[in-house]
Design a protein around this motif. Structure first.
Motif, PDB file in Angstrom:
ATOM      1  N   ILE A 497       0.854  -1.179   0.000  1.00  0.00           N
ATOM      2  CA  ILE A 497       0.000   0.000   0.000  1.00  0.00           C
ATOM      3  C   ILE A 497       0.891   1.230   0.000  1.00  0.00           C
ATOM      4  O   ILE A 497       1.837   1.332   0.776  1.00  0.00           O
ATOM      5  N   ILE A 652      -3.051  -2.387  -8.457  1.00  0.00           N
ATOM      6  CA  ILE A 652      -3.862  -1.209  -8.750  1.00  0.00           C
ATOM      7  C   ILE A 652      -2.981   0.022  -8.658  1.00  0.00           C
ATOM      8  O   ILE A 652      -2.418   0.322  -7.598  1.00  0.00           O
ATOM      9  N   VAL A 658      -6.977   5.558  -4.073  1.00  0.00           N
ATOM     10  CA  VAL A 658      -7.484   4.180  -4.105  1.00  0.00           C
ATOM     11  C   VAL A 658      -8.336   3.970  -2.861  1.00  0.00           C
ATOM     12  O   VAL A 658      -7.901   4.306  -1.751  1.00  0.00           O
ATOM     13  N   LEU A 660     -10.661   0.998  -0.810  1.00  0.00           N
ATOM     14  CA  LEU A 660     -11.093  -0.385  -0.629  1.00  0.00           C
ATOM     15  C   LEU A 660     -12.213  -0.384   0.399  1.00  0.00           C
ATOM     16  O   LEU A 660     -12.044   0.147   1.503  1.00  0.00           O
ATOM     17  N   LEU A 666      -7.492  -8.185  -1.546  1.00  0.00           N
ATOM     18  CA  LEU A 666      -6.718  -7.797  -2.724  1.00  0.00           C
ATOM     19  C   LEU A 666      -5.416  -8.576  -2.750  1.00  0.00           C
ATOM     20  O   LEU A 666      -4.576  -8.417  -1.857  1.00  0.00           O
ATOM     21  N   ARG A 669      -1.515  -4.976  -5.078  1.00  0.00           N
ATOM     22  CA  ARG A 669      -1.034  -3.763  -4.424  1.00  0.00           C
ATOM     23  C   ARG A 669      -2.036  -2.640  -4.664  1.00  0.00           C
ATOM     24  O   ARG A 669      -2.683  -2.593  -5.704  1.00  0.00           O
ATOM     25  N   ALA A 670      -2.131  -1.712  -3.706  1.00  0.00           N
ATOM     26  CA  ALA A 670      -2.951  -0.509  -3.841  1.00  0.00           C
ATOM     27  C   ALA A 670      -2.014   0.684  -3.782  1.00  0.00           C
ATOM     28  O   ALA A 670      -1.482   1.020  -2.720  1.00  0.00           O
ATOM     29  N   VAL A 677      -4.731   6.311   0.136  1.00  0.00           N
ATOM     30  CA  VAL A 677      -5.308   4.967   0.059  1.00  0.00           C
ATOM     31  C   VAL A 677      -6.059   4.724   1.359  1.00  0.00           C
ATOM     32  O   VAL A 677      -5.497   4.920   2.446  1.00  0.00           O
ATOM     33  N   ILE A 685      -4.770  -6.881   2.231  1.00  0.00           N
ATOM     34  CA  ILE A 685      -3.902  -6.765   1.059  1.00  0.00           C
ATOM     35  C   ILE A 685      -2.739  -7.730   1.238  1.00  0.00           C
ATOM     36  O   ILE A 685      -2.061  -7.721   2.271  1.00  0.00           O
TER      37      ILE A 685
END
Length: 688
Positions: A497, A652, A658, A660, A666, A669-670, A677, A685
């Motif tokens: 993240i 992502i 971002v 969620l 997930l 990756r964000a 994020v 994640i």
């Protein structure tokens, strides 16, 4: 007791002593004093610091030297300060010896005294020059002057020099300053001090010559006719901003741009690499320094559907494949998945249609006409079919021919039979075989799988119907695997993240590193994580640079498939799983249900969304055929949102933010380049 109090106390004692002397003289004088004959002015001591004070006393005597009481008028005759009616002298701000300046006058008689005004203790520090403007790396000798309360220079010991607000470095003993590599105004940064007394100077560091121009946003995805303001920032070789006025132009079509950098997309869709140019000279003359940006112009709203081939003669019982091509009002192609149907009525021959555009001609002989129709929403297109009596099969055409297939890749071949008049006719009992190597083929479906040896295999794929056959050549090529490692650099790859402005995790888990830059906000809540945190540090800075590079690379890759705005990848992939490649939407992807991906471990899926990805509640990604989540990239020009309970796979990358929702998983990756994020409750994640 301070210095002034001591001075006043001493003066009072001195005056008292004179009075006592006068009284004693009176008590023992042989006779009464006579007429005043002289005045003597005295003070002990006769010196005073600037702005300090001192008591002066006037002593009168007669001709015999006998003390005579006197009440003089006090004045200052030669400068040095001021004196009160009681003889209290207050020094001015200028040191010096003021001869016979203190004057006491009574009647026609006067007495004088000399006063010495001395410089005081240091009260201020003046550092010069200030402000001073320097180029990067230039030097400047600073000087410190210490002054008393009256502004008089006071000799002191050598001051200690320091830099407190950046801008460069300084020799602590000599005051020689060297400008650093960052430009800017550094207020009161150079400091000279002795003890608690200090003075400062401001330094303005100017950048070097222009070394680079960066145009933003880059890349940018726009709809036909949309506008975008571009900005050009010049920097020197140290990364400092250098002001300049850009000259704008369009190099590779895509639209027009005005003198301020406002771009208007044209009517032709496509990716126009480095089409936006900002230069340092008018009309980008030869030798001009330039910066560039890439623009992708997406197709507009579906306006037309054409069906091909149109018209076509088909024999009885034959099968014909039709293709529907969608275009916007400007003729730009839009990938569509229409609903297929047949026009019905007494005048038609009665053939049938398959979803996907396949047409089966009727078995009865006739000269009727059929029309096949492709419809999406309110837009339709049709093709006319002439159904004619056919004769016996005399030839088979195999397509594609030649076919280019990568090592271990697949290709489905199609066989079309023709009679002597060129009518398409059935191919009963059609079977497939490979006769000259290059791979293997499913004898029924025509699905060819390439082998591992690169080469050209002439007429190797054979389609046979009875005694009639046709061939196709296969070129087996080396597998081209996109440079996946370059999409995500080694540092950003550690982050599960990354939020430019911060990361929020309500609860759940992050099984990777947490990074933010330049922001340092990490709202952990009840969230657990297994990696390290890099909040605004050098590691996170490197990661942000790698993320920017990855976004630019992914958003400028040429599209293999282009979808209409708001494409539902779940519905689309339910018909046929999405193969590796670059899948594009000029605006948004709005997937629902299951997004199905199918391909080998070497396959790479890249989804370019000009603005955003919004995955529906409970949606998911399913990968088959050995494909890997680490090779799936969701690149977005703006934001990405995975709504509650989504089970997603892939990396992502969003230009802004971002989000969620609750209960999201997930495997990927964000990563948010300029925004934040945020993770809802019970979201997870995990690095793929």
């Amino acid at each position: 007791m301070n210095a002034r109090s001591v001075t006043q106390f001493t003066a009072r004692l001195f005056a008292a002593a004179f009075i006592a002397l006068f009284v004693t003289a009176c008590e023992h004088a042989p006779s009464a004093p006579g007429q005043l004959a002289s005045i003597t002015v005295v003070s002990n001591p006769d010196s005073v610091i600037v702005l300090g004070d001192r008591q002066f006393v006037a002593i009168g005597k007669d001709a015999n030297g006998t003390v005579v009481e006197v009440s003089p008028t006090w004045s200052v005759a030669a400068g040095g300060g001021t004196i009160a009616a009681n003889g209290r002298f207050t020094a001015g701000s200028v040191p010096g010896t003021y001869v016979n300046s203190i004057t006491a006058t009574s009647g026609g008689l006067s007495g004088t005294a000399t006063v010495k005004v001395l410089a005081g203790a240091p009260a201020s520090v003046v550092v010069t020059p200030t402000p001073v403007t320097l180029a990067l790396g230039a030097t400047q000798q600073f000087t410190a002057v210490f002054k008393d309360a009256g502004g008089n220079i006071v000799p002191t010991a050598v001051p200690f020099w320091s830099v407190t607000a950046g801008g460069g470095t300084i020799n602590s003993a000599t005051g020689l300053f060297t400008a650093g590599t960052a430009s800017g105004t550094f207020t009161n940064t150079v400091v000279a001090s002795i003890g608690n007394l200090a003075g400062s100077a401001t330094v303005i560091v100017t950048p070097n010559a222009l070394a680079s121009i960066t145009v933003t946003p880059n890349p940018q995805v726009l709809a036909v006719g949309a506008t975008q303001q571009f900005t050009a920032v010049g920097k020197d070789n140290n990364g400092n901003v250098v002001a300049f006025t850009p000259s704008w132009s369009v190099q590779a079509a895509g639209g027009t741009i005005n003198a301020t950098g406002l771009f208007t997309a044209g009517t032709v869709s496509g990716t126009f690499i480095n089409t936006i140019r900002a230069c340092t000279t008018t009309a980008c003359a030869a030798g001009s320094m330039s910066g560039f940006a890439t623009v992708t112009v997406g197709a507009g709203v579906l306006a037309n559907i054409s069906v091909t081939p149109n018209p076509i003669d088909v024999g009885t019982n034959a099968r014909q494949q039709f293709t529907a091509i969608g275009t916007d009002a400007n003729g730009n192609v839009i990938t569509i998945l229409p609903v297929w149907s047949m026009k019905t009525g007494a005048a038609f021959a009665g053939g049938t249609v398959l979803q996907g555009g396949g047409y089966n001609a009727p078995s009865s002989v006739g000269t009727g006409l059929d029309s096949i129709v492709a419809t999406l929403g309110s837009i339709s297109g049709a093709a006319r079919i002439n159904v004619k009596a056919s004769s016996a099969l005399v030839s088979i055409s195999v397509t594609p021919n030649p076919a280019n297939v990568v090592v271990n890749g697949t290709q489905t071949f199609t066989a079309t039979g023709f009679d002597g008049a060129g009518l398409i006719v059935p191919t009963p009992g059609l079977s497939w075989s490979v006769v000259a190597g290059g791979g293997s083929i499913n004898s029924t479906s025509g699905l060819f799988t390439a082998g591992t040896v690169v080469g050209t295999y002439a007429n190797t794929v054979k389609a046979t119907s009875g005694t009639i056959f046709g061939y196709a050549t296969v070129n087996v090529t080396a597998a081209v695997i996109p440079p996946v490692a370059s999409y995500l650099g080694s540092t950003i790859s550690l982050a599960g993240i990354f939020g430019s402005l911060g990361v929020t995790c309500g609860s759940g888990a992050i099984n990777a590193d947490v990074m933010t830059f330049p922001g340092v906000t990490w709202t952990q809540g009840a969230c657990t994580f297994t990696g390290a945190t890099h909040l605004g540090d050098g590691v996170a800075s490197t990661a942000r640079g790698e993320l920017n590079t990855a976004l630019v690379t992914l958003m400028t890759l040429p599209c293999d498939v282009t979808y209409s705005a708001g494409a539902d990848l779940g519905t689309i992939s339910a018909v046929l799983p999405l193969a590796p490649g670059v899948h594009c939407s000029a605006t948004t992807f709005l997937p629902t249900g299951i997004v199905r991906l199918a391909g080998p471990a070497s396959g790479v899926w890249i989804f370019q969304a000009g603005s955003s990805l919004t995955a529906a509640v409970g949606s998911s990604v399913l990968i088959s055929g050995g494909g890997l989540a680490k090779n799936v990239y969701w690149a977005n020009g703006a934001s990405a949102t995975l709504n509650n309970a989504a089970a997603w796979q892939g990396n992502i990358l969003a230009s802004s933010s971002v989000t969620l929702g609750n209960g999201v998983t997930l495997l990927g990756r964000a990563l948010a380049h300029t925004g934040t994020v945020s993770m809802g409750t019970l979201s997870t994640i995990t690095l793929p």
